[in-house]
Motif scaffolding. Structure first.
Motif, short mmCIF file in Angstrom:
data_model
loop_
_atom_site.label_atom_id
_atom_site.label_comp_id
_atom_site.label_asym_id
_atom_site.label_seq_id
_atom_site.Cartn_x
_atom_site.Cartn_y
_atom_site.Cartn_z
N ASP A 151 50.97 105.14 133.00
CA ASP A 151 51.62 105.22 134.07
C ASP A 151 51.79 106.34 134.23
OD1 ASP A 151 52.96 105.01 136.42
OD2 ASP A 151 53.95 103.41 135.78
N ASP A 152 50.84 107.37 135.15
CA ASP A 152 50.65 108.71 135.20
C ASP A 152 51.86 109.21 135.76
OD1 ASP A 152 48.62 111.23 135.37
OD2 ASP A 152 50.13 111.33 136.96
N LEU A 153 52.07 108.39 137.33
CA LEU A 153 53.01 108.48 138.16
C LEU A 153 54.54 108.64 137.93
CD1 LEU A 153 53.47 109.09 142.02
CD2 LEU A 153 54.27 106.45 141.34
N ALA A 205 51.31 129.05 131.50
CA ALA A 205 52.94 128.32 131.34
C ALA A 205 53.59 127.66 132.20
CB ALA A 205 54.10 128.96 130.76
N LYS A 206 53.20 127.45 134.08
CA LYS A 206 53.70 127.12 134.57
C LYS A 206 52.87 126.21 135.06
CE LYS A 206 58.43 128.95 136.31
NZ LYS A 206 59.02 128.91 137.30
N VAL A 207 53.23 124.46 135.70
CA VAL A 207 52.22 123.78 135.30
C VAL A 207 52.07 123.66 137.65
CG1 VAL A 207 51.51 121.22 135.40
CG2 VAL A 207 52.84 121.92 134.45
N THR A 208 50.94 123.44 137.93
CA THR A 208 50.28 123.16 138.59
C THR A 208 49.62 121.43 139.37
OG1 THR A 208 47.80 123.85 138.38
CG2 THR A 208 49.83 125.91 139.36
N ALA A 209 48.92 121.81 140.54
CA ALA A 209 49.43 120.10 141.28
C ALA A 209 48.34 120.29 140.69
CB ALA A 209 49.33 119.99 142.48
N GLN A 210 47.03 121.03 140.11
CA GLN A 210 45.65 120.70 140.01
C GLN A 210 45.34 121.07 138.72
OE1 GLN A 210 46.74 123.85 141.72
NE2 GLN A 210 46.31 122.70 143.83
N MET A 211 46.56 120.82 137.62
CA MET A 211 46.33 120.26 136.52
C MET A 211 46.60 119.22 136.30
SD MET A 211 48.48 124.32 135.14
CE MET A 211 47.98 123.71 133.28
N SER A 212 45.52 118.18 135.80
CA SER A 212 46.01 116.68 135.42
C SER A 212 47.00 116.88 133.94
CB SER A 212 44.90 115.76 134.90
OG SER A 212 44.10 116.26 133.88
N ARG A 215 45.14 116.97 131.04
CA ARG A 215 44.83 118.83 130.62
C ARG A 215 45.96 119.43 129.74
NH1 ARG A 215 43.49 123.57 134.72
NH2 ARG A 215 43.33 124.77 133.24
N LEU A 216 47.73 118.47 130.87
CA LEU A 216 48.73 118.90 129.73
C LEU A 216 48.69 118.92 128.37
CD1 LEU A 216 51.00 118.31 132.68
CD2 LEU A 216 49.61 120.57 131.90
N LEU A 217 49.00 117.33 127.81
CA LEU A 217 48.83 116.20 126.78
C LEU A 217 47.39 117.62 125.91
CD1 LEU A 217 48.98 113.62 128.03
CD2 LEU A 217 51.41 114.55 126.86
N GLU A 218 46.68 117.98 126.92
CA GLU A 218 45.14 118.93 125.62
C GLU A 218 45.63 119.75 124.90
OE1 GLU A 218 41.60 118.55 128.14
OE2 GLU A 218 41.47 116.19 127.78
N THR A 219 45.97 120.42 126.58
CA THR A 219 46.63 121.82 126.09
C THR A 219 47.82 121.73 124.74
OG1 THR A 219 46.05 122.66 128.52
CG2 THR A 219 47.91 123.89 127.12
N LEU A 220 48.70 121.34 125.14
CA LEU A 220 49.95 120.96 123.45
C LEU A 220 49.12 120.32 122.65
CD1 LEU A 220 52.86 118.68 125.60
CD2 LEU A 220 52.60 121.07 125.14
#
Length: 411
Positions: A151-153, A205-212, A215-220
């Motif tokens: 549930d992404d939201l 290091a700070k998230v923008t709306a364009q980053m899914s 993608r954040l999980l992949e980066t971690l």
């Protein structure tokens, strides 16, 4: 006779004139120097004021040169001289002669949970570069089996929260010899980037709306050798249970993460013998009471005859009722390991989501024996059937490799 006296040059008007000009020239030179000094002082003054203004603006934004302030999280102790190349993996946990399935009690044979200093949330050792390369490869190959969101939201705020804390605060503070935070200017405005000195990667290091969220999980998963599971309580329920809403898991053992997404804890642990009787109610209670700022850890272990870290197949690590089981006469010492997970749990301060994480270690049984812990491991293998869930010996496939491993350890 005439007296010959030395010719003494008498002072003249021209001599006085030259002296006056020299004095004037020297005065002019000194005045110019004074002016230069004054201009330099003025320049330094305004430079300092400008630097202070920039620093104040940065601090107002939560940035203090080396990291982004995160006051809602516990403070992190720095390791200025940390050398990952010489840091050994942590040793195997003590192995008990009886295996207990429990959340842990101080008066039990298996205390289970321990308090974890927040600074020790993540560990890095000399295997870092090799393991990160493995994680990058397995993520590219396995897709949703490694990174997934239900549930992404609901879960995105939690993923963003952990992501920004780790990349903006924790890593550059805890491991400054490996990670550095940079403040940069783009057309869109100011941005903060984390540089990984080991891999050469550079991530926001700070998230923008364009980053899914994926993608954040992949980066971690590409940055730290840790697997993360994000859990939230059910909505619109009088007795809400925690549900797995997102994960990055590169070292799954005996289960396919894609089959667990969106499920309750009880359903996730369904195949574990004794879970519903011994652990379900206490785990649900414990998860609901985890306080912000309190970090805990525990460890588990098993024996695996496969050197692969990502082993999602049910028959690779665990055995289930009805499986075709055959005992082996000997094991390949090069591919037989004690597999341990250092598990941690904490609640995020803003989203209130729970983050369950684990770091997987593989210890060759040859090393276990050489280190003098062979008999301890042999007793622990027998102890799988002596605790409060005797079926654990079968579940961990002790019926397959147990006798062969014990013979080697005691040889």
């Amino acid at each position: 006779m005439k007296n010959h006296l030395p010719n003494i040059e008498k002072p003249s008007f021209m001599w006085h004139l030259r002296s006056l000009e020299d004095i004037k020239a020297a005065s002019g030179f000194t005045l110019a120097n004074y002016m230069n000094i004054i201009l330099l002082v003025v320049f330094v003054y305004f430079a300092i004021r400008q630097a202070r203004a920039k620093q104040q603006a940065a601090e107002k934004a939560g940035y203090e040169k080396r990291y982004i302030r995160a006051p809602e999280f516990p403070p992190i102790e720095e390791q200025q001289d940390f050398d990952w190349k010489t840091t050994e993996p942590i040793p195997p946990p003590p192995l008990k002669s009886k295996y207990f399935l429990t959340m842990g009690r101080a008066d039990s044979d298996d205390p289970g949970l321990e308090k974890l200093p927040p600074s020790e949330l993540l560990l890095i050792d000399k295997t870092y570069e090799e393991r990160i390369a493995y994680r990058r490869r397995i993520m590219a190959e396995q897709g949703k089996h490694i990174v997934n969101v239900n549930d992404d939201l609901r879960i995105r705020p939690a993923v963003v929260e952990l992501y920004q804390f780790l990349l903006g605060t924790y890593l550059p503070l805890r491991f400054p010899t490996m990670f550095k935070l940079h403040e940069t200017e783009y057309e869109q405005g100011k941005a903060f980037m984390l540089e990984n000195f080991i891999t050469g990667a550079l991530f926001p290091a700070k998230v923008t709306a364009q980053m899914s969220t994926e993608r954040l999980l992949e980066t971690l998963g590409r940055t730290v050798d840790e697997d993360f599971l994000f859990l939230l309580p059910e909505e619109d329920s009088d007795d809400p249970k925690y549900v797995l809403e997102a994960y990055v898991i590169a070292c799954a053992s005996g289960f396919d993460p894609a089959e667990k997404i969106g499920k309750r804890l009880a359903d996730i642990h369904g195949p574990v013998p004794g879970y519903s009787d011994k652990l379900e109610s206490s785990m649900d209670r414990f998860f609901s009471k985890v306080e912000v700022g309190k970090y805990v850890k525990r460890s588990n272990w098993s024996v695996t005859t496969d050197a692969e870290l990502f082993t999602p197949g049910k028959g690779s690590v665990h055995a289930h009722e009805g499986d075709d089981i055959e005992e082996v006469d000997h094991v390949n010492l090069d591919t037989t390991f004690v597999r341990c997970e250092r598990q941690t749990l904490h609640r995020l301060p803003n989203s209130k989501a729970l983050v369950f994480a684990f770091h997987t270690y593989l210890y060759p049984i040859k090393q276990i024996k050489e280190d003098g812990a062979g008999e301890e491991l042999a007793l622990a293998i027998d102890g799988l059937r002596l605790g409060n869930v005797p079926q654990m010996h079968f579940y961990k496939r002790g019926v397959v490799w147990g006798e062969a491993v014990k013979r080697y350890l005691r040889s």
